[in-house]
Design a protein around this motif. Structure first.
Motif, short mmCIF file in Angstrom:
data_model
loop_
_atom_site.label_atom_id
_atom_site.label_comp_id
_atom_site.label_asym_id
_atom_site.label_seq_id
_atom_site.Cartn_x
_atom_site.Cartn_y
_atom_site.Cartn_z
N TYR A 174 80.12 52.28 37.87
CA TYR A 174 80.36 52.29 39.31
C TYR A 174 79.28 53.14 39.99
O TYR A 174 78.68 54.01 39.36
CB TYR A 174 81.73 52.87 39.64
N TYR A 175 79.07 52.89 41.27
CA TYR A 175 78.10 53.67 42.05
C TYR A 175 78.76 54.10 43.35
O TYR A 175 79.34 53.28 44.07
CB TYR A 175 76.86 52.85 42.37
N ALA A 176 78.70 55.40 43.64
CA ALA A 176 79.14 55.93 44.93
C ALA A 176 77.89 56.17 45.77
O ALA A 176 77.07 57.03 45.44
CB ALA A 176 79.92 57.23 44.75
N VAL A 177 77.74 55.39 46.83
CA VAL A 177 76.55 55.46 47.67
C VAL A 177 76.91 56.24 48.93
O VAL A 177 77.76 55.83 49.72
CB VAL A 177 76.05 54.05 48.05
N VAL A 178 76.26 57.39 49.12
CA VAL A 178 76.50 58.25 50.28
C VAL A 178 75.44 57.97 51.33
O VAL A 178 74.24 57.91 51.03
CB VAL A 178 76.47 59.74 49.88
N TYR A 179 75.88 57.82 52.58
CA TYR A 179 74.96 57.59 53.69
C TYR A 179 75.43 58.37 54.91
O TYR A 179 76.57 58.82 54.98
CB TYR A 179 74.83 56.10 54.01
N GLU A 180 74.53 58.55 55.86
CA GLU A 180 74.88 59.22 57.12
C GLU A 180 75.45 58.17 58.05
O GLU A 180 74.74 57.28 58.51
CB GLU A 180 73.63 59.88 57.72
N ALA A 181 76.75 58.26 58.32
CA ALA A 181 77.46 57.17 58.98
C ALA A 181 76.94 56.88 60.39
O ALA A 181 76.92 55.72 60.81
CB ALA A 181 78.96 57.48 59.04
N GLY A 182 76.50 57.89 61.12
CA GLY A 182 75.99 57.65 62.46
C GLY A 182 74.54 57.27 62.52
O GLY A 182 74.03 56.90 63.58
N ALA A 183 73.84 57.36 61.39
CA ALA A 183 72.41 57.05 61.30
C ALA A 183 71.58 57.86 62.30
O ALA A 183 70.52 57.41 62.74
CB ALA A 183 72.16 55.55 61.49
N ASP A 184 72.06 59.08 62.64
CA ASP A 184 71.33 59.85 63.64
C ASP A 184 71.34 61.36 63.38
O ASP A 184 70.88 62.14 64.22
CB ASP A 184 71.89 59.58 65.03
N ALA A 185 71.85 61.80 62.23
CA ALA A 185 71.95 63.23 61.95
C ALA A 185 71.58 63.53 60.51
O ALA A 185 71.62 62.65 59.64
CB ALA A 185 73.36 63.74 62.25
N SER A 186 71.22 64.78 60.26
CA SER A 186 70.90 65.25 58.92
C SER A 186 71.76 66.47 58.61
O SER A 186 72.14 67.22 59.51
CB SER A 186 69.42 65.64 58.82
N GLY A 187 72.06 66.68 57.34
CA GLY A 187 72.83 67.85 57.00
C GLY A 187 73.23 67.90 55.53
O GLY A 187 72.97 66.98 54.76
N LEU A 188 73.87 69.00 55.17
CA LEU A 188 74.33 69.23 53.82
C LEU A 188 75.75 68.70 53.66
O LEU A 188 76.54 68.70 54.60
CB LEU A 188 74.30 70.72 53.50
N TYR A 189 76.06 68.28 52.44
CA TYR A 189 77.43 67.86 52.15
C TYR A 189 77.80 68.29 50.74
O TYR A 189 76.95 68.56 49.90
CB TYR A 189 77.61 66.35 52.32
N GLY A 190 79.12 68.37 50.50
CA GLY A 190 79.64 68.64 49.17
C GLY A 190 80.36 67.41 48.67
O GLY A 190 81.03 66.71 49.44
N ILE A 191 80.25 67.13 47.36
CA ILE A 191 80.87 65.95 46.79
C ILE A 191 81.36 66.25 45.39
O ILE A 191 80.76 67.04 44.66
CB ILE A 191 79.87 64.76 46.78
N SER A 192 82.50 65.65 45.03
CA SER A 192 83.02 65.80 43.68
C SER A 192 83.70 64.51 43.26
O SER A 192 84.07 63.67 44.08
CB SER A 192 84.02 66.97 43.59
N PHE A 193 83.87 64.38 41.95
CA PHE A 193 84.44 63.17 41.38
C PHE A 193 85.50 63.56 40.35
O PHE A 193 85.39 64.60 39.70
CB PHE A 193 83.37 62.33 40.69
N ALA A 194 86.49 62.71 40.22
CA ALA A 194 87.45 62.82 39.12
C ALA A 194 87.43 61.50 38.36
O ALA A 194 87.40 60.42 38.96
CB ALA A 194 88.85 63.12 39.64
N ARG A 195 87.42 61.59 37.06
CA ARG A 195 87.44 60.41 36.18
C ARG A 195 88.32 60.76 34.98
O ARG A 195 87.98 61.63 34.19
CB ARG A 195 86.01 60.08 35.74
N THR A 196 89.47 60.11 34.92
CA THR A 196 90.43 60.49 33.89
C THR A 196 91.28 59.28 33.48
O THR A 196 91.50 58.40 34.31
CB THR A 196 91.34 61.64 34.40
N PRO A 197 91.70 59.21 32.20
CA PRO A 197 91.49 60.20 31.13
C PRO A 197 90.03 60.25 30.71
O PRO A 197 89.27 59.31 30.92
CB PRO A 197 92.38 59.67 30.01
#
Length: 344
Positions: A209-232
């Motif tokens: 799988y691929y999680a594709v992150v983009y800037e939703a407004g296409a007009d700003a820049s910034g930092l973000y935090g991201i995490s994933f869970a995959r279980t078992p």
């Protein structure tokens, strides 16, 4: 798929010429250097395959970025325009060679532009932040117009997968967008928010799988935090909150910043009762709990919609390793917590 800004249209064909090929996930800088200049790239897609493309200015200026996706027939099937950037999410209607075109809307301004596209197939060549995920680990990254971050999630059949992402600076202009693409190349879930997003995918197919992150407004820049869970499955062992196994009846303290998920694994005998309590103690954390059984099924979940505490109680129908997922209910706040697991 997000297509609110994409309007089907007919666009005049340019003279036939060779186009450079866009590699999935890599960012291409270019320059609109004169009046009427447009840049083109080619991408080979199969019918039903999802594609996302972002374009953005590299410096503030008068350029209005116009991004167009052109089908093998020569028909422009999606267009997006923005002062700082533009974004297209589309499902390929037919198999063949598509073109991505970037130009100035008024055909009279110049400036630097960067373009990133993602679609499955071949090697992902993300040149900046993203990579293969580790379940239970929070990662910090940044996003801006013209950029896509592609996070790779290897999955086995039946696993539970979740993605949580939020801006790192509360109140910033950054808008979070995440598209989850399955092993067959098709989008399976997509969410956007000015604060944070959470995508849950139960009963995963085997594959990547691929999680594709983009800037939703296409007009700003910034930092973000991201995490994933995959279980078992194996969990990240570098998080001090989760690296020590839980003991029944003993409270665990920890920290859940925005965009974080803590995954605790516990061994439960069949037909035993379990109680779990997650309480926010500092900050603006809105606790949420999910319980995943040894086969990857969601047993139960609870959140703190009416209080600062989330509580779940359940009886194990089968013996094995259960996963306790702790996170913020709205995926945007954070703070310290106490978690207590009790085997009855």
């Amino acid at each position: 798929m997000r297509m609110s800004r994409n309007t089907p249209l007919i666009d005049s064909l340019e003279p036939r010429r060779l186009c450079a090929t866009l590699a999935a996930g890599d960012t291409y800088p270019t320059n609109i250097s004169g009046s009427g200049v447009q840049k083109n790239w080619s991408i080979n897609l199969t019918a039903g395959q999802s594609i996302v493309v972002a374009a953005g200015e590299t410096a503030s200026g008068p350029l209005q970025t116009e991004l167009i996706l052109i089908a093998p027939t020569g028909k422009a099937i999606a267009r997006s325009v923005g002062d700082k950037g533009s974004f297209i999410g589309k499902v390929a209607p037919v198999t063949g060679t598509y073109r991505v075109r970037v130009r100035d809307l008024g055909r009279n301004d110049t400036g630097g532009v960067r373009v990133t596209a993602f679609f499955t197939g071949g090697t992902v060549a993300d040149s900046d932040d993203a990579g293969t995920i580790e379940s239970g680990r929070r990662r910090a990254s940044n996003i801006s117009p013209g950029d896509l971050d592609v996070w790779t999630i290897p999955a086995t059949a039946g696993q539970y997968i979740s993605t949580v992402a939020t801006e790192n600076d509360v109140g910033a202009a950054l808008g979070m967008g995440v598209l989850l693409i399955g092993p067959n190349g098709r989008g399976v879930a997509s969410k956007e928010s000015p604060t944070g997003v959470a995508i849950d995918q139960p009963a995963a197919q085997a594959g990547t799988y691929y999680a594709v992150v983009y800037e939703a407004g296409a007009d700003a820049s910034g930092l973000y935090g991201i995490s994933f869970a995959r279980t078992p499955g194996v969990q990240y062992n570098g998080d001090p909150d989760t690296q020590t196994p839980l003991s029944s009846g003993v409270a665990r303290t920890g920290d859940l910043p925005g965009g974080d998920t803590d995954v605790f694994q516990v061994s439960v005998p069949a037909n035993r009762g379990v109680s779990v309590t997650l309480k926010g103690t500092t900050g603006s954390l809105d606790p949420e709990l999910l319980i995943i059984d040894p086969l990857g099924n969601v047993v139960t979940r609870a959140n703190s919609s009416n209080s600062a505490t989330a509580v779940v109680n359940f009886t194990a129908t089968r013996a094995g390793t259960y996963s306790i997922l702790a996170r913020d209910r709205e995926s945007d706040d954070g703070g310290r917590f106490t978690l207590t697991y009790t085997l009855k």
